[in-house]
Design a protein around this motif. Sequence first.
Motif, mmCIF file in Angstrom:
data_model
loop_
_atom_site.group_PDB
_atom_site.id
_atom_site.type_symbol
_atom_site.label_atom_id
_atom_site.label_comp_id
_atom_site.label_asym_id
_atom_site.label_seq_id
_atom_site.Cartn_x
_atom_site.Cartn_y
_atom_site.Cartn_z
ATOM 1 N N SER A 335 0.831 -1.200 0.000
ATOM 2 C CA SER A 335 0.000 0.000 0.000
ATOM 3 C C SER A 335 0.869 1.255 0.000
ATOM 4 N N VAL A 336 0.462 2.240 -0.787
ATOM 5 C CA VAL A 336 1.186 3.513 -0.887
ATOM 6 C C VAL A 336 0.295 4.615 -0.312
ATOM 7 N N TRP A 342 0.941 9.390 -7.056
ATOM 8 C CA TRP A 342 1.504 8.414 -7.994
ATOM 9 C C TRP A 342 0.642 8.351 -9.263
ATOM 10 N N VAL A 343 -0.646 8.302 -9.074
ATOM 11 C CA VAL A 343 -1.562 8.223 -10.216
ATOM 12 C C VAL A 343 -1.451 9.472 -11.082
ATOM 13 N N GLN A 344 -1.371 10.634 -10.429
ATOM 14 C CA GLN A 344 -1.244 11.886 -11.169
ATOM 15 C C GLN A 344 0.042 11.900 -11.991
ATOM 16 N N LEU A 345 1.138 11.480 -11.370
ATOM 17 C CA LEU A 345 2.422 11.423 -12.083
ATOM 18 C C LEU A 345 2.334 10.484 -13.279
ATOM 19 N N TRP A 346 1.745 9.309 -13.036
ATOM 20 C CA TRP A 346 1.658 8.314 -14.104
ATOM 21 C C TRP A 346 0.826 8.822 -15.275
ATOM 22 N N ASN A 347 -0.265 9.479 -14.975
ATOM 23 C CA ASN A 347 -1.115 10.003 -16.043
ATOM 24 C C ASN A 347 -0.385 11.058 -16.872
#
Length: 351
Positions: A335-336, A342-347
């Motif tokens: 779990s992070v 992380w999701v924002q960076l990945w997108n």
Amino acid sequence: MWHRLITAFLIGLLGLTSGMLLAQPAQAAGCTLTAIVWEGYTDVSFAQKFEQETGCAIKATYAGSSDEMFAKFRTGGGRTYDLISASGDITERLYKAGLVRPIDTSKLENYDSIFSPFQKGDWNSFDGKPYGVTFAWGPNVLLYNTEKVATAPTSWDVLFDPQYAGQITIPDNPMTIADVALWLGKPDPYDLTDTDLAEVKDKLLELRPSIRKFWATAGELANLFQSGEVVLAHAWPLTYTQLIEADYPVGSVNPKGQLTGWTDSWMISKNSRNVDAAYKWIDFILSGEGQKGVMDVTGYSGATELGVEAVGPERAKELFMDDLSLHEEIKMWQSVQNYDKWVQLWNEIRS
């Protein structure tokens, strides 16, 4: 006389039919156990045996990422699926969302065969109770076309080699950020500050022009290799198994000290309509036959002593099931806390 023979025949036929009905599995006809899983975890090669023994069909939906798996499982308040094959990055999310029930280990005859470090692991146990049953694990590996990449790579640095630009593929998954963090030497790839994430972003932006495509499923990744679109990949062992079976020239390496991976657990929906059947499925997968089935199809490592017995000591050693040394080396998904970042960076990288 003839009517007596006919009567005897009909009585015998009725008895035979009744016997066949009595011989049917205990599960009611028409039982369907629904699951959302990683590819290969409900393959017909071994699932068919479970269905024959229980009379309950296993109907599975494949997911390409943990986020997709979580979102689909949450739909309908967890009533759509009875089971989920959750990796350690979403087990806590499922628990905190109130979507899964604690596991009654007394309902699993094969539970004691699970490797002791995997029983009530911190990746699937919360508030002192097990909410998942570990059944498989493995590393995220580096795959390469042995005809195009002559020398076996020793690190992930090969992904940045200009000669392979445009022929690279990595998973379409924010958890890949943890891999990049390891490449950068971060000690805990799941506890990243804003400064750490900025460094990861720069590294991914450096790699981005070389990426041919972000892959979602193991089958899609295999197709990318076979079509000649890619020669190097951040991958699952399942794709290696698929390509070997297709006689494709593929190699697999585990760069030491730079491995992430996953420890997968069966978890049962809090709102499952087929709880007893779900326990039967989990127990089947923990059995020697179930473990061997999963290992043969996916190339992943099993989690039970029964699995070791089923595949034999040589194969068990190849899968690091004899001493679990590789499992201890891998930085397993977990779990992070700042996962939204992380999701924002990945997108941003994806777009």
